[in-house]
Scaffold this active site. Structure first.
Site, PDB file in Angstrom:
ATOM      1  N   LYS A  69       3.523  24.588  -2.611  1.00 42.53           N
ATOM      2  CA  LYS A  69       5.167  24.440  -2.646  1.00 42.53           C
ATOM      3  C   LYS A  69       5.493  25.463  -3.923  1.00 42.53           C
ATOM      4  O   LYS A  69       5.380  24.963  -4.879  1.00 42.53           O
ATOM      5  CB  LYS A  69       5.572  23.179  -2.863  1.00 42.53           C
ATOM      6  CG  LYS A  69       7.541  23.544  -3.097  1.00 42.53           C
ATOM      7  CD  LYS A  69       7.324  21.984  -3.348  1.00 42.53           C
ATOM      8  CE  LYS A  69       8.917  22.070  -3.774  1.00 42.53           C
ATOM      9  NZ  LYS A  69       9.805  20.012  -3.941  1.00 42.53           N
ATOM     10  N   GLU A  79      15.612  17.299  -4.408  1.00 42.50           N
ATOM     11  CA  GLU A  79      14.250  17.631  -5.364  1.00 42.50           C
ATOM     12  C   GLU A  79      13.233  17.364  -5.216  1.00 42.50           C
ATOM     13  O   GLU A  79      12.371  17.876  -6.081  1.00 42.50           O
ATOM     14  CB  GLU A  79      15.117  18.255  -6.802  1.00 42.50           C
ATOM     15  CG  GLU A  79      16.526  19.277  -6.708  1.00 42.50           C
ATOM     16  CD  GLU A  79      16.134  20.171  -6.877  1.00 42.50           C
ATOM     17  OE1 GLU A  79      14.607  20.420  -6.861  1.00 42.50           O
ATOM     18  OE2 GLU A  79      16.356  21.373  -7.067  1.00 42.50           O
ATOM     19  N   GLY A 107       1.147  -1.127   0.037  1.00 40.29           N
ATOM     20  CA  GLY A 107       0.255  -0.192  -0.047  1.00 40.29           C
ATOM     21  C   GLY A 107       0.579   1.421   0.214  1.00 40.29           C
ATOM     22  O   GLY A 107       1.375   1.235  -1.204  1.00 40.29           O
ATOM     23  N   VAL A 127       1.624 -11.489   1.572  1.00 40.44           N
ATOM     24  CA  VAL A 127       2.210 -12.840   1.142  1.00 40.44           C
ATOM     25  C   VAL A 127       2.981 -13.473   1.267  1.00 40.44           C
ATOM     26  O   VAL A 127       4.293 -12.912   1.684  1.00 40.44           O
ATOM     27  CB  VAL A 127       2.508 -11.908  -0.719  1.00 40.44           C
ATOM     28  CG1 VAL A 127       3.537 -12.860  -1.797  1.00 40.44           C
ATOM     29  CG2 VAL A 127       1.424 -11.326  -1.169  1.00 40.44           C
ATOM     30  N   THR A 160       1.959   5.207  -0.261  1.00 45.12           N
ATOM     31  CA  THR A 160       1.850   5.799  -1.254  1.00 45.12           C
ATOM     32  C   THR A 160       2.124   5.505  -2.479  1.00 45.12           C
ATOM     33  O   THR A 160       1.341   5.963  -2.640  1.00 45.12           O
ATOM     34  CB  THR A 160       2.874   7.107  -0.715  1.00 45.12           C
ATOM     35  OG1 THR A 160       2.646   8.408   0.018  1.00 45.12           O
ATOM     36  CG2 THR A 160       2.323   8.532  -2.616  1.00 45.12           C
TER      37      THR A 160
END
Length: 515
Positions: free
Chosen positions: A86, A354, A17, A196, A19
């Site tokens: 942002k 970044e 799961g 699993v 993000t």
């Protein structure tokens, strides 16, 4: 083998799961049925005891298009995930050692640079004497000024995912994963909370997964979102991992949270402050700041790194609540292998300097939207997909390394070793050699699918002080001054337009809370 029956549903199983898993589920559920013109059944399998890593909580502007493609409303997303806007990143003490030269900073803004009659004035700027040059970001963009004034990039009444300036978000990664889970399940994604315990392989393909409840799962396509374990894409340990640790040294992070007293504390940009063997991110959400120290364990130990973080947030080190994260820097050679695709940390990881972690999840999904129909139609697009993802990783790695290798800091071995040519990729070395007498151009890059363009390179390159050496003028002084004067006029007009069409961050989020 993929199903070729045009009338049957396509079965996609996502393992993991967080993000990566839930953004993939939301994106494919909303987009793939229209692309395939056939039903798609998506199942997410995740173990209950696997925490969300959430190394970075910052994004870049591509996230707006991706969230829109998931069918997510911007106001609901902002409110549910505690997100803020942002404008870009302020880099503090990267260019010079503050002990010798004092505090120093520069801004890497989003959006395009300001042009003059469609022309790039960078070359003319470089021919000005140093004392006549404004900082590059302040000369060629208004975003740094707007960000530091505390302005949002838009008005509350603007269209979703649109505004006067380009923007991304700071967000709570845990809240985002939970929200995406709720959103996806409401739209038909099946959720299984199981482990699993066995993976059956048929050469390169996965034939079935076995769960701890004795269920056997088959699918047309498996998506590996199992994190650094990469349980599907590398279950047989035959998938080569391309390590970039000799180029990008940081491999650990210590993270903490600092409460925000009010919405007035929200700043619309990430702060990145260089340290002795890494850097500290500082991100303002609606209710707190997320702060993390990214560092190299080769150059500093955990206790010293934590002490630097404690000093930054002005807390006694023994009172600092934090957790440590280990990072494996690089990427798997086979991003799509047989009938399984790696997305998120199972694909690879590059440090969050970044804010490219979620971006790489996005790009994998957009590429899958293009290539999955070909795969289901009987083609084998794996090599094309892998080449594209390799390009993404290598382009980002070059860009990140440039921040380090251009630094004038020599106060620690970390900064000295980052300037060693042996640690700089040949592609970046070649470009830097070219840019000694030329300005970065679209022709310096060989892929149309890359994160950072010539514009991004210019903001960082000249923000870091590149081009200080005297450049013999190639045109008379009068035309240079005329172009720079027009650039200043265009910047002034854009600034006034943006100020008319935006509101303060605090005003925007106060209105959001009333919804």
């Amino acid at each position: 083998m993929a199903k070729n029956d045009a009338g049957s549903a396509v079965a996609i199983v996502i393992v993991g799961g967080g993000t990566a898993g839930w953004l993939t589920a939301a994106f494919l559920q909303n987009q793939l049925p229209h692309t395939l013109n056939r039903p798609v059944e998506i199942t997410v399998i995740e173990a209950e005891d696997i925490p969300t890593v959430g190394v970075g909580e910052a994004t870049i502007p591509s996230i707006r298009q991706t969230l829109a493609a998931c069918g997510i409303e911007e106001h609901i997303f902002l409110k549910t995930c505690g997100a803020t806007f942002k404008h870009g990143i302020e880099f503090i003490n990267w260019r010079d050692d503050p002990q010798l030269c004092g505090a120093n900073n520069y801004f890497h803004p989003f959006g395009d640079q300001i042009m003059v009659a469609g022309k790039d004035a960078t070359w003319q700027w470089l021919q000005l004497p140093l004392e006549q040059r404004a900082p590059y970001a302040e000369q060629f963009s208004v975003q740094a000024e707007i960000a530091r004034r505390g302005q949002a990039p838009k008005n509350f009444s603007d269209k979703p995912y649109d505004g006067a300036l380009a923007y991304a978000y700071h967000l709570d990664a845990g809240k985002l994963a939970t929200y995406l889970k709720t959103h996806s399940k409401a739209r038909g994604v099946c959720h299984k909370v199981q482990k699993v315990i066995q993976i059956d392989r048929d050469f390169e393909d996965i034939s079935a997964l076995h769960l701890d409840n004795k269920e056997r799962i088959e699918a047309d396509l498996f998506v590996d979102c199992t994190g650094f374990a990469a349980r599907l894409i590398n279950s047989d340990q035959q998938n080569i991992f391309n390590s970039l640790s000799d180029t990008l040294f940081v491999d650990r992070a210590i993270v903490t949270r600092v409460p925000n007293d009010s919405l007035a504390d929200v700043i619309g940009y990430t702060k990145s402050t260089a340290q002795s063997a890494g850097w500290i991110w500082d991100i303002a959400l609606q209710d707190r700041r997320g702060v993390g120290h990214v560092y190299s364990s080769r150059y500093i130990d955990d206790d010293a790194a934590k002490a630097e973080l404690a000093a930054y947030v002005q807390q006694p080190v023994d009172m600092l609540e934090s957790r440590r994260l280990d990072m494996r820097i690089g990427y798997h050679d086979q991003q799509w292998r047989g009938n399984s695709v790696a997305i998120g940390l199972s694909s690879g990881f590059l440090e969050p300097l970044e804010s490219t972690g979620i971006y790489l999840i996005e790009m994998a999904n957009w590429a899958m939207l293009e290539f999955v129909p070909r795969y289901l139609g009987g083609s084998q697009p794996q090599s094309s997909y892998n080449r594209i993802l390799h390009n993404h990783y290598n382009n980002i790695a070059d860009f990140l390394k440039m921040h380090y290798c251009l630094s004038n800091r020599r106060d620690t071995a970390f900064w000295r070793d980052n300037c060693d040519p042996k640690t700089i990729p040949p592609s970046l070395q070649a470009n830097l050699a070219t840019w000694k007498t030329a300005v970065p151009s679209i022709y310096d890059f060989h892929s149309t699918t890359q994160c950072f363009s010539a514009t991004n390179y210019k903001f960082v390159l000249y923000g870091m002080g590149w081009g200080k050496a005297a450049i013999p003028p190639s045109e008379p002084s009068a035309p240079i001054q005329a172009m720079m004067g027009e650039l200043a006029q265009r910047r002034s007009k854009l600034r006034d337009f943006v100020l008319r069409d935006t509101v303060a961050n605090s005003s925007y989020f106060e209105a959001l809370q009333k919804l």
